[in-house]
Structure formats: C-alpha cells, structure tokens
Design an enzyme around this catalytic site. Sequence first.
Site, PDB file in Angstrom:
ATOM      1  N   GLU A 248       0.838  -1.204   0.000  1.00 47.78           N
ATOM      2  CA  GLU A 248       0.000   0.000   0.000  1.00 47.78           C
ATOM      3  C   GLU A 248       0.875   1.257   0.000  1.00 47.78           C
ATOM      4  O   GLU A 248       0.625   2.211  -0.731  1.00 47.78           O
ATOM      5  CB  GLU A 248      -0.926   0.005   1.229  1.00 47.78           C
ATOM      6  CG  GLU A 248      -1.807   1.248   1.284  1.00 47.78           C
ATOM      7  CD  GLU A 248      -2.675   1.345   2.541  1.00 47.78           C
ATOM      8  OE1 GLU A 248      -2.531   0.504   3.448  1.00 47.78           O
ATOM      9  OE2 GLU A 248      -3.511   2.271   2.598  1.00 47.78           O
ATOM     10  N   GLY A 350      -4.814  33.422  -8.431  1.00 47.43           N
ATOM     11  CA  GLY A 350      -6.233  33.248  -8.070  1.00 47.43           C
ATOM     12  C   GLY A 350      -6.833  32.015  -8.715  1.00 47.43           C
ATOM     13  O   GLY A 350      -7.694  31.341  -8.120  1.00 47.43           O
TER      14      GLY A 350
END
Length: 389
Positions: A248, A350
């Site tokens: 994992e 932004g």
Amino acid sequence: MFDAPPLPHYFSPEHTQFRDTLRGFVASEISPHINDWDEAGTFPRDLYRKAAALGILGLGYPEKYGGTPADIFYQIILAEEFARTGSGGIQASINSHTIALPPLIAAGSETLKRHIIPSVIAGEKIAALAVTEPSGGSDVASLCTTAIRDGDHYVVSGEKTFITSGMRADYLTVAVRTDPAVKGAGGISVLMIDGDTPGLTRTELKKMGWWCSDTAHLHFDHCRVPATNLVGTENRGFKTLMHNFNSERLFLSALAYGFAQVCLEEALAWAQQRKTFGHPLAERQVIRHKLMDMMLRVDAARSLVYDLAYCIEHGRGNTEHLVARICMAKVLSTQAMQFCADQAVQILGGMGFMRGTRSERIYREVKVMMIGGGSEEIMKDLAARKIGI
Ligand SMILES: Cc1cc2nc3c(=O)[nH]c(=O)nc-3n(C[C@H](O)[C@H](O)[C@H](O)COP(=O)(O)OP(=O)(O)OC[C@H]3O[C@@H](n4cnc5c(N)ncnc54)[C@H](O)[C@@H]3O)c2cc1C
C-alpha cells in the site's frame, strides 16, 4: 516534457503498452467527468466493471481467480496514470480492493478466495479494508473491535472509522481482536465480513478532499460471522496486516509523486502562457526556480520508488532495510506532493484557488496522503527502528 525517461531496465514494451491503454482509459472514462463526480460526492458504480474489463482490477492477481499476474512496475504505472486525473478519491475507491484482498490472497482459505476474489476483480462486487478505529489508527496493535467465538460463528462488536469504500463495500476485510485477554498484536485476527451482515450499520463521513470516494464509519453490533470467514490462523492476523501495508505504501508513494508531477505540469503550462508586466511568468527567474524545485523533488521521489520496485522485484537487499526505504519513499513522495501543490497554486495565482484546476484539488488532498496508510511520523519512526536507530 517533464516525463521521466522510462529507463529500459525498468519498463518493458508490455509495460509501455499497458501504460498507453490505461492513459487512454483515464483520459476518456474518468478525466472528463471527475469534477462533476467530485462535486456530486460519488461516481457511477459501472466504472468498476469498465476498469475490470481492461484488466485493471485484476492486475497482479492469480489467473485462477480471473486476474492477470503482473510485476510491481504495473502497479506503479497504475498509480502514475491514475494520478493524472488529479483526484485521489477516484483511485482510492476503484482500488480499495488492492488493500482489502491481499490479506485474503496471503492467508485465506481456498473456498473463501474463490467466493470473493473473482467477483471483486470482475468489478461486480466491492471490497474494503477496515483496520482503523475511533480510538486510533496508527497503533494498530491496540485495536478494540472484538470477535468472540460462539459455535460456528464469531460475534463481532465494535467500530471502524475512515473506511474507504466503506459505504458501498460488499465485502469488508476487518481487523478484529479474537483474544480480548491478550493486549497488543497477539490477539488480532482478520475476518471477511459481508456488507449485508445483520447488525452492521454504516455512516458516511464528510471530508476535506477525496469527495467522490465514500468514506464510512462502521458500527458492528453483535454481527454473527461464519467462523469459516477467518483469514489465516486465529490470533495471527497482525503480521498479515503489517505486510499488506508495504505494498500500500509503495503504491501511495507512486501516486503522491504522480500528483506532484500533475502540479508541475499545470504550473508550467500556466507560467508559459500567463503574461504579467509584458512577459510570460516562465521568463522570471523566481518562477523558473520554483519549477525546478518542484521537478527535482518529483524526480528524487520517483527515482527512489523505481529503485525500490526493482530491488523488491529482483529480491535485492535486506528485508528490514527495504521496509525502511518504503517508509522513506512515502515520506519523500508525499512531501514532494505537498511542496508541488503549494508552489503550483502560488504560480496559478487566483486561478489556483478555483475549483476545476487539478492543483486546487491536489492541494486539498495532500494531507490524507501524509496521514493515510501510515502517517509521516509513524513512517519515520518505523524506518528508524528497521535500520536499527
Ligand atoms: C480519507 C481517509 C481514508 C482512509 N481509508 C482507510 C481505510 O480504507 N481503511 C482503514 O483501515 N483506515 C483508513 N484510513 C485511516 C488512516 O489509515 C488513519 O487515519 C491513519 O492510520 C492515522 O490514524 P489516526 O487518524 O487514528 O491518527 P492517530 O493514530 O490518532 O494519530 C494522530 C497524529 O498523531 C501522530 N502520532 C501517532 N502516534 C505517534 C507517535 N508514537 N509519535 C509521534 N506521532 C504520533 C500521527 O502521525 C498523527 O499525525 C483512512 C483515513 C482517511 C483520512
């Protein structure tokens, strides 16, 4: 341009063919929909069948269960290509069986394997792994959910939390304490529990990222589970669970630098076309340095993971050191992801704060990568112990 050269000794023509197929699948079946799915907090269940049809879900599983044996580099390709979606949620759900099935493969009875594995890797059923409890996930040996033998059954009581695919799962691979008298790792076993077992209730959890993936709190109230659903030997489940973490963590590492690479590519494309004060951002030295700082981290993390995969595949190196390096790879890769997400959002300005850019999502999702599957602190501690510090 920023793709690492896939070195010939790591990747064969078959690997490359698989990567191309997967890239096409991700580009046509996932990327166009991922923003909508994330906003909706779910994705069509049919995607499991589509992924199964391409052999994605059965990768690395024995042919007798419908799988396709594959080396570790296929798993790395899987992680890298899923990262291109810029969504951790979709891969976490689609691949939840990759943490749920290995304990069964390693230690389960043949009957149990034949009952569960083929339907999961065919995309018909969903499997999830339930280890973490409300009292803590790092200290697995202290888990409290009990499974008390009663005739031909175990009676399971307790709670699991933060479980990926926990709402949808048809099969749950659950870590339980079969000997409550033994504190610590000794009394732990692994049980396969059907999702429709009476007494099991599930609650969906809301989270910072991974929106399209379901994450559940599970409550087991005197659930009767056939004793034949025990995986491996009673009270010996801890080792099976720990072994599962290695694969994992390597997969999560590849995923993390994959996300870092996405941020790098998005930031580079933006820096080349965005003009400020009459010049593209990419001409500014401060921006070029940011891009290079991102690239060197991606490259370092990827190189470590490739080297580790090679060592594991070819049986090189001492096991304890390999485990330590897997822990280090997870730390290095998730730190690269965090750095790159931060820099990309800054370069995008932004726009980087707006939904719809992959960097915005990756910025929100980095924390789960640094916590899930073994947190950064636990990784460093384990690595230190494994190398004898
Ligand atoms: C979205 C999501 C999906 C998940 N999916 C699954 C899943 O499918 N199955 C599953 O079983 N679990 C899942 N988890 C759980 C995950 O594995 C745990 O969150 C993780 O293991 C950490 O456990 P914890 O959250 O209980 O934190 P804790 O163990 O309580 O730790 C809290 C903090 O303390 C730190 N800490 C703990 N012990 C030490 C120490 N000895 N020294 C220094 N620092 C320490 C940790 O690093 C962490 O920063 C998921 C989690 C999330 C957020």
